[in-house]
Design a protein around this motif. Sequence first.
Motif, PDB file in Angstrom:
ATOM      1  N   THR A  34       0.903  -1.300   0.038  1.00 21.61           N
ATOM      2  CA  THR A  34      -0.161  -0.042   0.018  1.00 21.61           C
ATOM      3  C   THR A  34       0.902   1.096  -0.111  1.00 21.61           C
ATOM      4  O   THR A  34       2.001   1.134   0.268  1.00 21.61           O
ATOM      5  CB  THR A  34      -0.992   0.050   1.126  1.00 21.61           C
ATOM      6  N   TRP A  35       0.263   2.434  -0.125  1.00 23.29           N
ATOM      7  CA  TRP A  35       0.946   3.681  -0.254  1.00 23.29           C
ATOM      8  C   TRP A  35       1.893   4.220   0.674  1.00 23.29           C
ATOM      9  O   TRP A  35       3.060   4.609   0.606  1.00 23.29           O
ATOM     10  CB  TRP A  35      -0.164   4.858  -0.527  1.00 23.29           C
ATOM     11  N   ASN A  36       1.440   3.440   1.917  1.00 22.23           N
ATOM     12  CA  ASN A  36       2.068   3.930   3.171  1.00 22.23           C
ATOM     13  C   ASN A  36       2.850   2.860   3.721  1.00 22.23           C
ATOM     14  O   ASN A  36       3.329   2.757   4.856  1.00 22.23           O
ATOM     15  CB  ASN A  36       1.417   4.492   4.466  1.00 22.23           C
ATOM     16  N   GLY A  37       3.239   1.500   2.950  1.00 21.35           N
ATOM     17  CA  GLY A  37       3.810   0.289   3.497  1.00 21.35           C
ATOM     18  C   GLY A  37       2.809  -0.370   4.573  1.00 21.35           C
ATOM     19  O   GLY A  37       3.598  -1.222   5.091  1.00 21.35           O
ATOM     20  N   GLY A  38       1.634  -0.026   4.770  1.00 24.08           N
ATOM     21  CA  GLY A  38       0.992  -0.480   6.056  1.00 24.08           C
ATOM     22  C   GLY A  38       0.621  -1.740   5.952  1.00 24.08           C
ATOM     23  O   GLY A  38       0.187  -2.684   6.874  1.00 24.08           O
ATOM     24  N   ALA A  39       0.471  -2.305   4.429  1.00 27.73           N
ATOM     25  CA  ALA A  39       0.037  -3.631   4.206  1.00 27.73           C
ATOM     26  C   ALA A  39       0.681  -4.223   3.057  1.00 27.73           C
ATOM     27  O   ALA A  39       1.298  -3.335   2.085  1.00 27.73           O
ATOM     28  CB  ALA A  39      -1.437  -3.658   4.167  1.00 27.73           C
ATOM     29  N   THR A  40       1.005  -5.561   3.033  1.00 29.73           N
ATOM     30  CA  THR A  40       1.931  -6.127   1.919  1.00 29.73           C
ATOM     31  C   THR A  40       0.894  -7.295   1.483  1.00 29.73           C
ATOM     32  O   THR A  40       0.110  -8.105   2.382  1.00 29.73           O
ATOM     33  CB  THR A  40       3.196  -6.517   2.272  1.00 29.73           C
ATOM     34  N   SER A  41       1.158  -7.759   0.416  1.00 32.56           N
ATOM     35  CA  SER A  41       0.698  -8.811  -0.128  1.00 32.56           C
ATOM     36  C   SER A  41       1.647  -9.763  -1.125  1.00 32.56           C
ATOM     37  O   SER A  41       2.335  -9.282  -1.753  1.00 32.56           O
ATOM     38  CB  SER A  41      -0.642  -8.865  -0.960  1.00 32.56           C
ATOM     39  N   TYR A  42       1.726 -11.212  -0.990  1.00 31.20           N
ATOM     40  CA  TYR A  42       2.618 -11.899  -1.761  1.00 31.20           C
ATOM     41  C   TYR A  42       1.977 -13.435  -2.186  1.00 31.20           C
ATOM     42  O   TYR A  42       0.939 -13.492  -1.976  1.00 31.20           O
ATOM     43  CB  TYR A  42       3.623 -12.554  -0.723  1.00 31.20           C
ATOM     44  N   ALA A  43       2.447 -13.351  -3.428  1.00 29.02           N
ATOM     45  CA  ALA A  43       2.322 -14.583  -4.156  1.00 29.02           C
ATOM     46  C   ALA A  43       2.852 -15.824  -3.382  1.00 29.02           C
ATOM     47  O   ALA A  43       3.759 -15.594  -2.648  1.00 29.02           O
ATOM     48  CB  ALA A  43       2.805 -14.673  -5.679  1.00 29.02           C
ATOM     49  N   ASP A  44       2.141 -16.714  -3.405  1.00 34.34           N
ATOM     50  CA  ASP A  44       2.600 -18.261  -2.607  1.00 34.34           C
ATOM     51  C   ASP A  44       3.974 -18.570  -2.913  1.00 34.34           C
ATOM     52  O   ASP A  44       4.922 -18.773  -2.145  1.00 34.34           O
ATOM     53  CB  ASP A  44       1.714 -19.366  -3.050  1.00 34.34           C
ATOM     54  N   SER A  45       4.485 -18.164  -4.192  1.00 34.42           N
ATOM     55  CA  SER A  45       5.802 -18.559  -4.572  1.00 34.42           C
ATOM     56  C   SER A  45       6.664 -17.571  -3.839  1.00 34.42           C
ATOM     57  O   SER A  45       8.185 -17.797  -3.762  1.00 34.42           O
ATOM     58  CB  SER A  45       6.088 -18.459  -6.058  1.00 34.42           C
ATOM     59  N   LYS A 104       6.240 -15.957  -0.598  1.00 22.20           N
ATOM     60  CA  LYS A 104       5.936 -15.723   0.670  1.00 22.20           C
ATOM     61  C   LYS A 104       7.119 -16.546   1.422  1.00 22.20           C
ATOM     62  O   LYS A 104       7.798 -17.551   1.111  1.00 22.20           O
ATOM     63  CB  LYS A 104       4.749 -16.492   1.258  1.00 22.20           C
ATOM     64  N   GLY A 105       7.854 -15.714   2.363  1.00 20.33           N
ATOM     65  CA  GLY A 105       8.844 -16.282   3.284  1.00 20.33           C
ATOM     66  C   GLY A 105      10.381 -16.048   2.592  1.00 20.33           C
ATOM     67  O   GLY A 105      11.174 -16.107   3.313  1.00 20.33           O
ATOM     68  N   ARG A 106      10.438 -15.416   1.042  1.00 27.06           N
ATOM     69  CA  ARG A 106      11.730 -15.416   0.656  1.00 27.06           C
ATOM     70  C   ARG A 106      11.715 -13.924   0.311  1.00 27.06           C
ATOM     71  O   ARG A 106      12.945 -13.330   0.270  1.00 27.06           O
ATOM     72  CB  ARG A 106      11.710 -16.244  -0.362  1.00 27.06           C
ATOM     73  N   PHE A 107      10.686 -13.193  -0.263  1.00 23.95           N
ATOM     74  CA  PHE A 107      10.651 -11.962  -1.028  1.00 23.95           C
ATOM     75  C   PHE A 107      10.039 -10.993   0.228  1.00 23.95           C
ATOM     76  O   PHE A 107       9.089 -11.413   1.102  1.00 23.95           O
ATOM     77  CB  PHE A 107       9.890 -11.896  -2.190  1.00 23.95           C
ATOM     78  N   THR A 108      10.820  -9.755   0.274  1.00 23.10           N
ATOM     79  CA  THR A 108      10.157  -8.686   1.059  1.00 23.10           C
ATOM     80  C   THR A 108       9.615  -7.385   0.295  1.00 23.10           C
ATOM     81  O   THR A 108      10.802  -7.070  -0.426  1.00 23.10           O
ATOM     82  CB  THR A 108      10.904  -8.544   2.268  1.00 23.10           C
TER      83      THR A 108
END
Length: 123
Positions: free
Chosen positions: A51-62, A64-68
């Motif tokens: 989101t615009w302020n970094g308050g929420a993120t979302s990841y593809a399953d591939s 998750k746990g490796r990318f930020t």
Amino acid sequence: VQLQASGGGLVQAGASLRLSCAASGRTFGSYFMGWFRQAPGKEREFVAAITWNGGATSYADSAKGRFTISRDNAKNTGYLQMNSLKPEDTAVYYCAARASQTLAVDGVYYDYWGQGTQVTVSS
């Protein structure tokens, strides 16, 4: 807003890379940002979004746990930290931005795109 992705390269499996997405033009800080990738012969796929302020993120399953995913609005720059890279992560990575703050994993809902940066992971 104009976007330019950078930071790709050729690395071995298990290595890390940090991609950057430099924005110019309109206020980057008001835009929702996403990262996508496209491997040869495959469709573009969602990787991560923030989101615009970094308050929420979302990841593809591939991812998750490796990318930020992160961003520094003061620098008009977004980032994708990729750890424990695998050969299947090989693709052209694109950053994108959209005015709406609603999460979107389909690239058609993004308004602006960077030119892409190649990530190649050797086994």
